[in-house]
Motif scaffolding. Structure first.
Motif: not given
Length: 704
Positions: A346, A140, A136, A368
């Protein structure tokens, strides 16, 4: 909400895969209490034994089985198993899914940890795909950057010609923009592949959400506009610009919705089969630019296409000619970005979930790892599946499943032969189709080749786009070649099954063939009521209102005499009216026409499998007393097993959406609907006329 479907073939054939799913509880009985329902007087009962596969504590004995078998068979389970925050519905299938996911997660985490897997191997691709999805931080940091070339391509559109070229590219990305085009069997000549075209282009779950003005539709529509606005703002637009773009997308999609057939209309395979020469299509709908699209996407040799909904393409042609190019570019941007929202930072995936919440009622997103597990299975299902099968599926389980199917198939043949309303000519064709039915159990005999798919840990979004383009290319490369009868429409870990009319085959992935659906330690009655019910369901899909229109070779061909077809329709209409009367929510009724195929498969399948169980019991016990497991007869356990598979708690929002969009009836009606027509059920539980589960002879449906 729109999702990219990995099985292009299923999406574009128009026949589709008739999917069904049933579940029961994985618990083993801990109760030795004698049933509150006495066996029929005629039963020559044997010893009372402790059973496996049904949990007696789940029964609600305060309810008569003859008044509400759904509540009787699992009322206590329903009370003690509320819907978790991350789910929109909850049933025994979910419990099995959780257990399966634990094993799959371990497989994926081991693959992700193995950074030394040989380059290009399935282990490397599975590990890197999952690892990139779980990273993640990298997602991002990347933001929309991996999507920039695709966004730039759309922004560079300057005229109809470049628009058409971009539409061709969007097809390869599976964004769902405007329409779908791909390769599938020619439904009237199942030995060859054809180019199939069908309506698409909507981001809400159903056309009715755009067109209806009831409170529910307005709520979903309002949430959809808010979702679009927030996504455009995340992409850098000011509030006013985002609002204008959202209104543009809604307006264009509403035009497409107005031209789209509804779900009941899409069930008519003849009305959705319109073959025409490519030059004729182009003459009628030149703005679509189909010759350009096909040539660009490797289908330049095609001279004919099968058009699902010509009326839709007429409106699309007008739309592409008359709408401002800037508005069309806004629409394409939305289709692209919304289709990859789960692979974006996200903030984007959260917005997508907020809109999904309005539809499903779920309170929170799945974690997730669960989302990435599903994505990996969706993308690399057979590479992933090989690792799963090695750990979870035995040859013994496969053989026992094949033996059950053989018994059920023989029962189906007997029911066809003894049918009182069908002519000999139609019976002969029906038996020919049944004998030609192909069965696939567990996993493919020939695994999919992923060698041309490049996967790395660089970018999850790049992996998603690469996989889509690979999947599209794999599909179109079938054109001109022999029919691939080794392909599967589901992955091995899938807890489901399907029947394919063009291939005339039933398919049961390994994920389905485990407790509680299939338990080698359970008595025959439980297995026949559980996985046997599913087998009968899928087998009789070949003879439901849609499946019966395909012959033994999978061709769309009318093999029924006119009198037999009329009689079938008359009998099926009785079932349709029965389900129309079911109302799970105030003012909300099941759609008997939309759910017709699944309801007929439930009813016919259960009837066939009940007979198969009787044959099995006779073979095993002869005229000797049959044991009572947990105090229940085999017949009672058969119906309990069927019912306990379908126990479901569901949120009102999800239930409303299911009734609007799903060809399956809600679980409670899948439980009781068939039984209310079955004298075998009445006899098993000593039900009398006047009780709610008992229909009068005049009200009762009978098909096979």
């Amino acid at each position: 909400m729109k999702n990219f479907h990995y099985s292009i073939l299923a999406a574009i054939t128009g026949a589709g895969f008739a999917l069904t799913g049933c579940a029961s509880t994985p618990k083993v009985s801990t109760s030795t209490a004698v049933s509150a329902v006495s066996p029929p007087a005629a039963v020559n009962a044997g010893p009372v034994l402790k059973g496996v596969g049904l949990d007696m504590a789940d029964l609600d004995r305060s309810v008569s089985p003859c008044d509400d078998f759904f509540q009787y068979s699992g009322g206590n389970w329903l009370k003690s198993n509320p819907v978790p925050a991350y789910a929109s519905s909850w049933g025994p299938r979910n419990l099995l899914n959780d257990r399966t996911q634990a094993l799959l997660r371990q497989i994926l985490e081991d693959a992700a940890a193995n950074t030394n897997a040989p380059a290009g191997s399935n282990a490397q691709k599975v590990g890197d795909y999952y690892a990139s999805g779980m990273d993640s931080v990298a997602i991002e940091q990347a933001g929309l950057k991996p999507l920039t070339p695709e966004l730039d391509r759309i922004n560079a559109i300057k005229d109809l010609k470049t628009l058409q070229k971009t539409l061709a590219h969007e097809q390869t990305l599976g964004t769902g923009a405007f329409f779908r085009a791909g390769v599938g069997q020619d439904r009237k000549n199942s030995t060859v592949y054809a180019v199939n075209l069908g309506q698409d282009g909507l981001s809400m779950p159903d056309r009715d959400y755009y067109l209806k003005d009831d409170a529910r539709s307005k709520t979903v529509r309002t949430a959809y506009v808010a979702y679009m606005m927030n996504m455009f703002k995340l992409m850098g637009d000011a509030e006013a610009t985002a609002a204008k773009k959202a209104a543009t997308v809604l307006r264009l999609e509403t035009r497409l919705a107005q031209a789209s057939k509804n779900r009941v209309e899409l069930r008519d395979p003849y009305a959705n089969y319109n073959k025409m020469a490519l030059k004729d299509f182009n003459a009628q709908f030149p703005a679509v630019g189909l010759p350009v699209i096909l040539a660009q996407n490797g289908l330049g040799a095609a001279q004919e296409v099968i058009v699902g909904q010509p009326g839709f393409f007429k409106e699309l042609n007008t739309l592409l000619k008359t709408e401002p190019l800037s508005d069309l570019k806004t629409y394409l941007t939305w289709q692209l970005v919304s289709s990859v929202a789960p692979a974006l930072p996200k903030a984007y995936s959260d917005e997508a979930f907020r809109f999904a919440q309005v539809q499903s009622g779920a309170k929170q997103q799945p974690t997730r790892w669960k989302r990435m597990l599903a994505a990996t299975d969706n993308t690399l299902g057979e590479a992933f599946g090989q690792l799963y099968v090695d750990k979870a599926f035995s040859p013994e389980a496969k053989q026992k499943a094949l033996d059950m199917l053989s018994n059920i198939k023989a029962s189906m043949a007997e029911h066809i032969q003894s049918n009182t309303w069908m002519s000999d000519a139609t019976k002969a064709e029906a038996l020919k189709k049944l004998n030609a039915l192909r069965v696939k159990i567990g996993y493919p005999d020939k695994w999919k080749d992923y060698s041309a798919l490049n996967i790395s840990r660089e970018s999850y979004l790049k992996n998603v786009l690469s996989a889509r383009q690979w999947s599209y290319k794999e599909n179109v490369q079938k054109y001109g070649g022999p029919i691939d009868r080794n392909q599967w429409g589901m992955t091995p870990p899938t807890i489901n099954a399907y029947y394919s009319p063009p291939l005339n085959e039933i398919v049961f992935p390994a994920g389905y063939l485990q407790p509680p659906f299939f338990d080698p330690n359970a008595d025959d009655a439980v297995n026949y009521g559980a996985i046997g019910g599913v087998m009968g369901h899928e087998m009789t899909h070949g003879f439901d209102d849609q499946g019966r229109q395909y012959d033994a070779e999978g061709n769309l061909r009318d093999w029924w005499t006119p009198a037999d077809a009329t009689e079938f329709t008359k009998r099926a209409d009785v079932v349709g009216r029965q389900y129309d009367a079911f109302s799970p929510l105030d003012s909300v009724h099941v759609n008997g026409k939309l759910t017709m195929g699944e309801n007929l498969a439930d009813f016919a399948g259960l009837t066939i499998v009940y007979s198969a169980l009787q044959k099995q019991l006779q073979k095993k016990y002869g005229n000797n007393p049959r044991p009572l497991y947990d105090g229940f007869t085999p017949e009672q356990r058969f119906f309990l097993s069927w019912a306990q598979l379908r126990r479901t708690n569901i949120r009102p929002e999800a239930l409303r959406q299911q009734i609007l969009t799903d060809p399956h009836s809600p679980g409670q009606y899948r439980t009781i609907g068939p039984l209310m027509n079955m004298p075998e059920f009445y006899e098993a539980f000593n039900c009398k006329e006047g009780q709610k589960m008992v229909r009068t002879t005049a009200e009762r449906a009978k098909i096979w």
